[in-house]
Write a protein that holds these residues in place. Structure first.
Motif, PDB file in Angstrom:
ATOM      1  N   GLY A 161     -10.426   0.696  -9.802  1.00  0.00           N
ATOM      2  CA  GLY A 161     -11.883   1.074  -9.044  1.00  0.00           C
ATOM      3  C   GLY A 161     -11.651   2.151  -7.989  1.00  0.00           C
ATOM      4  N   GLY A 162     -10.137   2.380  -7.586  1.00  0.00           N
ATOM      5  CA  GLY A 162      -9.909   3.255  -6.625  1.00  0.00           C
ATOM      6  C   GLY A 162      -9.584   2.734  -5.188  1.00  0.00           C
ATOM      7  N   ALA A 163      -9.753   1.599  -4.962  1.00  0.00           N
ATOM      8  CA  ALA A 163      -9.468   1.187  -3.661  1.00  0.00           C
ATOM      9  C   ALA A 163      -7.805   1.046  -3.401  1.00  0.00           C
ATOM     10  N   GLY A 164      -7.732   1.537  -1.820  1.00  0.00           N
ATOM     11  CA  GLY A 164      -6.097   1.609  -1.796  1.00  0.00           C
ATOM     12  C   GLY A 164      -5.886   0.270  -0.849  1.00  0.00           C
ATOM     13  N   LEU A 165      -4.723  -0.187  -1.342  1.00  0.00           N
ATOM     14  CA  LEU A 165      -4.185  -1.474  -0.635  1.00  0.00           C
ATOM     15  C   LEU A 165      -2.811  -1.398  -0.085  1.00  0.00           C
ATOM     16  N   VAL A 166      -2.879  -1.437   1.310  1.00  0.00           N
ATOM     17  CA  VAL A 166      -1.819  -1.322   2.162  1.00  0.00           C
ATOM     18  C   VAL A 166      -1.112  -2.649   2.641  1.00  0.00           C
ATOM     19  N   LEU A 167       0.183  -2.902   2.191  1.00  0.00           N
ATOM     20  CA  LEU A 167       0.796  -3.957   2.593  1.00  0.00           C
ATOM     21  C   LEU A 167       2.066  -3.847   3.624  1.00  0.00           C
ATOM     22  N   ASP A 168       1.923  -4.307   4.879  1.00  0.00           N
ATOM     23  CA  ASP A 168       2.918  -3.829   5.912  1.00  0.00           C
ATOM     24  C   ASP A 168       3.444  -5.243   6.576  1.00  0.00           C
ATOM     25  N   ARG A 169       4.755  -5.066   6.769  1.00  0.00           N
ATOM     26  CA  ARG A 169       5.473  -6.034   7.474  1.00  0.00           C
ATOM     27  C   ARG A 169       6.140  -5.510   8.749  1.00  0.00           C
ATOM     28  N   SER A 170       5.608  -5.908   9.902  1.00  0.00           N
ATOM     29  CA  SER A 170       6.155  -5.195  11.146  1.00  0.00           C
ATOM     30  C   SER A 170       6.488  -6.220  12.292  1.00  0.00           C
ATOM     31  N   PRO A 171       7.236  -5.730  13.186  1.00  0.00           N
ATOM     32  CA  PRO A 171       7.488  -6.714  14.315  1.00  0.00           C
ATOM     33  C   PRO A 171       5.971  -7.030  14.915  1.00  0.00           C
ATOM     34  N   SER A 172       5.809  -8.268  15.656  1.00  0.00           N
ATOM     35  CA  SER A 172       4.395  -8.494  16.221  1.00  0.00           C
ATOM     36  C   SER A 172       4.601  -7.573  17.537  1.00  0.00           C
ATOM     37  N   ASP A 173       5.906  -7.571  18.011  1.00  0.00           N
ATOM     38  CA  ASP A 173       6.054  -6.727  19.393  1.00  0.00           C
ATOM     39  C   ASP A 173       7.136  -5.632  19.189  1.00  0.00           C
ATOM     40  N   GLU A 174       6.776  -4.575  18.917  1.00  0.00           N
ATOM     41  CA  GLU A 174       7.943  -3.411  18.382  1.00  0.00           C
ATOM     42  C   GLU A 174       8.814  -3.272  19.563  1.00  0.00           C
ATOM     43  N   ASP A 175       8.582  -3.793  20.789  1.00  0.00           N
ATOM     44  CA  ASP A 175       9.749  -3.618  21.708  1.00  0.00           C
ATOM     45  C   ASP A 175      10.677  -4.580  21.642  1.00  0.00           C
ATOM     46  N   ASP A 176      10.272  -5.637  20.875  1.00  0.00           N
ATOM     47  CA  ASP A 176      11.216  -6.953  20.560  1.00  0.00           C
ATOM     48  C   ASP A 176      11.344  -7.234  18.817  1.00  0.00           C
ATOM     49  N   PRO A 177      11.930  -6.411  18.250  1.00  0.00           N
ATOM     50  CA  PRO A 177      11.879  -6.559  16.885  1.00  0.00           C
ATOM     51  C   PRO A 177      12.415  -7.593  16.430  1.00  0.00           C
ATOM     52  N   ALA A 178      13.177  -8.285  17.035  1.00  0.00           N
ATOM     53  CA  ALA A 178      13.784  -9.597  16.661  1.00  0.00           C
ATOM     54  C   ALA A 178      12.743 -10.879  16.920  1.00  0.00           C
ATOM     55  N   GLY A 179      11.918 -10.397  17.431  1.00  0.00           N
ATOM     56  CA  GLY A 179      10.951 -11.720  17.828  1.00  0.00           C
ATOM     57  C   GLY A 179       9.984 -12.041  16.654  1.00  0.00           C
TER      58      GLY A 179
END
Length: 288
Positions: A48-66
């Protein structure tokens, strides 16, 4: 809402939106890894043409281990959009499959249909804008021998590569703009610049990277041709912004950056776009 399962807790949110068509690509694609280096993302076009983006990131990029932030972004071809996110500590209760199922559920269709259509984006006449792949390819062609390049990215008018000369990774980014010759704003920006015999103005900057991680420095060469073509090139001593310095200085010297910014390849590329683009008023955007 707060969701609990199997002893894990996370905050789950849903946001519905509607963009003008065509949807600006920066609102419907994976985060730019030059600015979000911890992102782990995939993009899929659904039936149908819709685009699906799935992302995994830190909730706080200044604390990537959090904590972690998982998200599913579904964008329909008519501009309707569903964004589902889940944030919490490690071992989140919902997987990407769960979030995708929520995003693609037909339960949102009546709500999306009730969102008024946004006004169309203003017709800019599309000043010749190089795409990110075009810019990244030109950067790659202009690199010195022995420098490896990878991880291209960016948006219209802005492209970047991660380069490595054998001593560590370095982000190199180029912004290509078109201004009206003699524009007052650009006259002010380049008031202290060096003027070359052909009328091109050149300014250089060196200092801490504004969005860089610990120890990062940024070298920038900013050029403005007499015809209004502006090419800005920057390099930092890390593979991306937010990352700590991975080497003492950027992989490309200020003189090499200057040579790349002044190379006729940029004007030739913009001229090629111009011949394929109807004339119109000039617009300008800077990189993120």
């Amino acid at each position: 809402m707060v969701f609990e399962a199997g002893g894990s807790t996370a905050k789950v949110a849903v946001k519905l939106n509607r963009w003008p068509v065509p949807v600006p690509v920066q609102y419907a694609q994976c985060p730019d890894t030059a600015y979000h280096p911890y992102s782990r993302c995939s993009q899929t076009i659904l039936p149908g043409g819709a685009g699906l983006v799935l992302d995994r990131s830190p909730s706080d990029e200044d604390d990537p281990a959090g904590g972690e932030l998982l998200s599913a972004l579904l964008t329909y071809r008519d501009g309707k959009q569903v964004f589902v996110s889940e944030a919490g500590r490690r071992a989140l209760p919902l997987t990407h499959d769960h979030l995708a199922a929520v995003a693609t559920s037909p339960v949102w269709h009546p709500v999306l249909a009730a969102i008024p259509a946004p006004p169309a984006l203003p017709r800019t006449g599309s000043v010749p804008r190089l795409t990110a792949p075009q810019i990244s390819r030109i950067i790659g062609r202009l690199l010195p021998n022995g420098v490896r390049a990878g991880r291209p990215g960016g948006a219209d008018g802005f492209g970047h590569l991660t380069v490595d000369d054998g001593r560590g990774k370095s982000l190199v980014a180029v912004n290509v703009q078109k201004w009206k010759p003699g524009d007052a704003a650009m006259t002010q920006v380049f008031r202290k610049a060096v003027t070359l015999p052909d009328g091109t103005r050149v300014s250089t900057r060196q200092g801490p990277a504004a969005r860089g991680g610990p120890g990062t420095i940024e070298w920038t060469v900013d050029t403005l041709g007499a015809d209004g073509l502006r090419v800005v090139i920057s390099a930092i001593n890390a593979g991306a912004y937010r990352l700590p310095a991975g080497r003492g200085t950027p992989a490309l010297s200020p003189e090499r950056l200057r040579r790349i910014a002044l190379d006729p390849a940029w004007r030739q590329a913009v001229g090629g776009v111009s011949r394929r683009t109807p004339p119109g008023p000039i617009t300008v955007t800077s990189h993120p």
